[in-house]
Design a protein around this motif. Structure first.
Motif, PDB file in Angstrom:
ATOM      1  N   TYR A   1       6.747 -43.468  42.907  1.00  0.00           N
ATOM      2  CA  TYR A   1       5.897 -42.318  43.242  1.00  0.00           C
ATOM      3  C   TYR A   1       6.000 -42.007  44.729  1.00  0.00           C
ATOM      4  O   TYR A   1       5.999 -42.933  45.556  1.00  0.00           O
ATOM      5  N   PRO A   2       6.099 -40.721  45.110  1.00  0.00           N
ATOM      6  CA  PRO A   2       6.123 -40.373  46.542  1.00  0.00           C
ATOM      7  C   PRO A   2       4.871 -40.895  47.240  1.00  0.00           C
ATOM      8  O   PRO A   2       3.767 -40.817  46.703  1.00  0.00           O
ATOM      9  N   ALA A   3       5.057 -41.416  48.454  1.00  0.00           N
ATOM     10  CA  ALA A   3       3.937 -41.985  49.195  1.00  0.00           C
ATOM     11  C   ALA A   3       3.413 -41.054  50.282  1.00  0.00           C
ATOM     12  O   ALA A   3       2.449 -41.389  50.964  1.00  0.00           O
ATOM     13  N   THR A   4       4.047 -39.904  50.468  1.00  0.00           N
ATOM     14  CA  THR A   4       3.600 -38.964  51.494  1.00  0.00           C
ATOM     15  C   THR A   4       3.452 -37.580  50.898  1.00  0.00           C
ATOM     16  O   THR A   4       4.014 -37.277  49.842  1.00  0.00           O
ATOM     17  N   ARG A   5       2.689 -36.729  51.580  1.00  0.00           N
ATOM     18  CA  ARG A   5       2.583 -35.342  51.176  1.00  0.00           C
ATOM     19  C   ARG A   5       2.513 -34.480  52.427  1.00  0.00           C
ATOM     20  O   ARG A   5       1.998 -34.903  53.460  1.00  0.00           O
TER      21      ARG A   5
ATOM     22  N   GLU B   1      15.921 -60.115  57.317  1.00  0.00           N
ATOM     23  CA  GLU B   1      14.743 -60.117  58.174  1.00  0.00           C
ATOM     24  C   GLU B   1      14.418 -58.676  58.567  1.00  0.00           C
ATOM     25  O   GLU B   1      15.294 -57.925  58.980  1.00  0.00           O
ATOM     26  N   LEU B   2      13.139 -58.305  58.446  1.00  0.00           N
ATOM     27  CA  LEU B   2      12.726 -56.949  58.806  1.00  0.00           C
ATOM     28  C   LEU B   2      13.054 -56.643  60.260  1.00  0.00           C
ATOM     29  O   LEU B   2      13.449 -55.527  60.603  1.00  0.00           O
ATOM     30  N   THR B   3      12.914 -57.629  61.130  1.00  0.00           N
ATOM     31  CA  THR B   3      13.149 -57.421  62.551  1.00  0.00           C
ATOM     32  C   THR B   3      14.614 -57.141  62.876  1.00  0.00           C
ATOM     33  O   THR B   3      14.923 -56.677  63.969  1.00  0.00           O
ATOM     34  N   GLU B   4      15.514 -57.428  61.949  1.00  0.00           N
ATOM     35  CA  GLU B   4      16.937 -57.188  62.186  1.00  0.00           C
ATOM     36  C   GLU B   4      17.341 -55.740  61.935  1.00  0.00           C
ATOM     37  O   GLU B   4      18.428 -55.313  62.329  1.00  0.00           O
ATOM     38  N   VAL B   5      16.482 -54.957  61.278  1.00  0.00           N
ATOM     39  CA  VAL B   5      16.832 -53.595  60.868  1.00  0.00           C
ATOM     40  C   VAL B   5      16.267 -52.590  61.869  1.00  0.00           C
ATOM     41  O   VAL B   5      15.081 -52.637  62.213  1.00  0.00           O
ATOM     42  N   ASN B   6      17.115 -51.684  62.324  1.00  0.00           N
ATOM     43  CA  ASN B   6      16.691 -50.625  63.240  1.00  0.00           C
ATOM     44  C   ASN B   6      15.630 -49.753  62.562  1.00  0.00           C
ATOM     45  O   ASN B   6      15.879 -49.177  61.509  1.00  0.00           O
ATOM     46  N   PRO B   7      14.425 -49.618  63.143  1.00  0.00           N
ATOM     47  CA  PRO B   7      13.375 -48.810  62.505  1.00  0.00           C
ATOM     48  C   PRO B   7      13.783 -47.363  62.265  1.00  0.00           C
ATOM     49  O   PRO B   7      13.235 -46.705  61.374  1.00  0.00           O
ATOM     50  N   LEU B   8      14.737 -46.843  63.031  1.00  0.00           N
ATOM     51  CA  LEU B   8      15.170 -45.459  62.852  1.00  0.00           C
ATOM     52  C   LEU B   8      15.854 -45.229  61.508  1.00  0.00           C
ATOM     53  O   LEU B   8      16.006 -44.086  61.072  1.00  0.00           O
ATOM     54  N   LEU B   9      16.257 -46.307  60.845  1.00  0.00           N
ATOM     55  CA  LEU B   9      16.942 -46.156  59.562  1.00  0.00           C
ATOM     56  C   LEU B   9      15.973 -45.802  58.431  1.00  0.00           C
ATOM     57  O   LEU B   9      16.375 -45.226  57.426  1.00  0.00           O
ATOM     58  N   PHE B  10      14.697 -46.135  58.572  1.00  0.00           N
ATOM     59  CA  PHE B  10      13.709 -45.853  57.519  1.00  0.00           C
ATOM     60  C   PHE B  10      13.194 -44.426  57.655  1.00  0.00           C
ATOM     61  O   PHE B  10      12.888 -43.979  58.755  1.00  0.00           O
ATOM     62  N   TYR B  11      13.067 -43.695  56.524  1.00  0.00           N
ATOM     63  CA  TYR B  11      12.605 -42.320  56.687  1.00  0.00           C
ATOM     64  C   TYR B  11      11.748 -41.761  55.559  1.00  0.00           C
ATOM     65  O   TYR B  11      11.061 -40.761  55.750  1.00  0.00           O
ATOM     66  N   LYS B  12      11.725 -42.336  54.368  1.00  0.00           N
ATOM     67  CA  LYS B  12      10.908 -41.732  53.316  1.00  0.00           C
ATOM     68  C   LYS B  12      10.382 -42.806  52.376  1.00  0.00           C
ATOM     69  O   LYS B  12      11.147 -43.428  51.653  1.00  0.00           O
ATOM     70  N   PRO B  13       9.030 -43.006  52.352  1.00  0.00           N
ATOM     71  CA  PRO B  13       8.459 -44.075  51.526  1.00  0.00           C
ATOM     72  C   PRO B  13       8.062 -43.622  50.129  1.00  0.00           C
ATOM     73  O   PRO B  13       7.669 -42.478  49.913  1.00  0.00           O
ATOM     74  N   TYR B  14       8.152 -44.557  49.200  1.00  0.00           N
ATOM     75  CA  TYR B  14       7.667 -44.365  47.832  1.00  0.00           C
ATOM     76  C   TYR B  14       6.849 -45.594  47.448  1.00  0.00           C
ATOM     77  O   TYR B  14       7.131 -46.711  47.885  1.00  0.00           O
TER      78      TYR B  14
ATOM     79  N   GLU C   1      11.370 -47.754  50.526  1.00  0.00           N
ATOM     80  CA  GLU C   1      11.572 -46.779  51.584  1.00  0.00           C
ATOM     81  C   GLU C   1      13.048 -46.429  51.681  1.00  0.00           C
ATOM     82  O   GLU C   1      13.900 -47.310  51.870  1.00  0.00           O
ATOM     83  N   LEU C   2      13.343 -45.128  51.491  1.00  0.00           N
ATOM     84  CA  LEU C   2      14.729 -44.688  51.619  1.00  0.00           C
ATOM     85  C   LEU C   2      15.199 -44.900  53.046  1.00  0.00           C
ATOM     86  O   LEU C   2      14.429 -44.780  54.003  1.00  0.00           O
ATOM     87  N   MET C   3      16.497 -45.195  53.182  1.00  0.00           N
ATOM     88  CA  MET C   3      17.065 -45.490  54.491  1.00  0.00           C
ATOM     89  C   MET C   3      18.265 -44.585  54.786  1.00  0.00           C
ATOM     90  O   MET C   3      18.987 -44.189  53.868  1.00  0.00           O
ATOM     91  N   ARG C   4      18.410 -44.275  56.044  1.00  0.00           N
ATOM     92  CA  ARG C   4      19.640 -43.622  56.478  1.00  0.00           C
ATOM     93  C   ARG C   4      20.745 -44.668  56.523  1.00  0.00           C
ATOM     94  O   ARG C   4      20.489 -45.853  56.767  1.00  0.00           O
TER      95      ARG C   4
END
Length: 258
Positions: A9-13, A85-98, A149-152
């Motif tokens: 389910y989409p998490a944003t509107r 590890e979450l800390t290893e991933v560039n935060p800019l890669l995350f863009y759309k949550p479900y 969360e979809l990622m670039r």
């Protein structure tokens, strides 16, 4: 292979106000037409094809069957490929949550995955097909549930090295201490209820007022601030004084209340 039945389910509107283009004289809606550049004639939908411009003015036509040749199986599966590890991933890669909601029979495995991610501080890297495109995604522990969360793809990000960054080498210790002091004096506890889309709310009010009363009693347009160069150090000093003043006022108020 462990399967967990879930729903996505989409998490944003986002409820933006939608505007139509109108003719000023009579408010008649203005429609778009598909006009060919070669002769200025309108082109009906059935005569339109998709083309890729590989050189200036030169196109190759890509047909529906060409898109079909890209065999992306529209599975109803979120396939986990590994954990990182979450800390290893560039935060800019995350863009759309479900939101991932467990379905019948999936509660225990769902809770195990959520708790395992929370305890380990890791996220699951996965792939998921939405419509006709395969996406990179992450599965995260989110409070009492799971979030996808979809990622670039990393190649989608611009290289930060392409942008000019300041190379200030003359920063003194007192200046650095003052900047740190400002940050400390303005540090607050995160409260998401403090933040709202003021622009959207104000625009809705203006639209509603125009519906009810036309252009009468509308607020004056905001003036844009002058873009003068400022002395950052003096601004930091003033900001610290303001923050300290507010802190002392709050302290006096608490003493009076006591």
């Amino acid at each position: 292979m462990v399967s967990i039945p879930v729903s996505l389910y989409p998490a944003t509107r986002r409820e933006d106000l939608k505007f139509r283009l109108l003719r000023a004289s009579d408010h008649s809606p203005v429609n778009y037409k598909r006009i060919a550049e070669a002769d200025g004639k309108e082109v009906p939908w059935e005569q339109i094809v998709k083309g890729y411009e590989y050189e200036k003015g030169k196109f190759v036509v890509v047909k529906d069957e060409d898109f079909a040749r890209i065999d992306v199986e529209a599975t109803q599966t979120v396939e986990i490929t590994g954990f990182v590890e979450l800390t290893e991933v560039n935060p800019l890669l995350f863009y759309k949550p479900y939101y991932l909601q467990p379905e019948k029979g999936g509660d225990k495995a769902y809770v195990l995955l959520r708790k395992g991610l929370a305890d380990s501080g890791k996220i699951a890297i996965a792939t998921v097909v939405i419509k006709t495109r395969r996406h990179l995604a992450a599965i995260k522990s989110q409070e009492s549930g799971l979030m996808l969360e979809l990622m670039r793809f990393p190649s989608d990000l611009m290289d930060a090295g392409e942008f000019k960054t300041p190379a200030a080498t003359n920063i003194t210790k007192p200046e650095m201490a003052m900047a740190t002091k400002l940050i400390d004096s303005m540090t607050i506890k995160w409260d998401p209820a403090m933040y709202k889309d003021d622009y959207h709310e104000m625009l809705e009010k203006i639209v509603e007022q125009k519906i009810q009363h036309g252009d009468r009693d509308l607020p004056k347009p905001a003036r844009k601030p002058k873009s003068n160069v400022i002395d950052l150090v003096s601004v930091l000093q003033q900001s610290i004084r303001n923050a300290q003043g507010k802190s002392r006022s709050a302290s006096k108020t608490r003493k009076k209340a006591a």
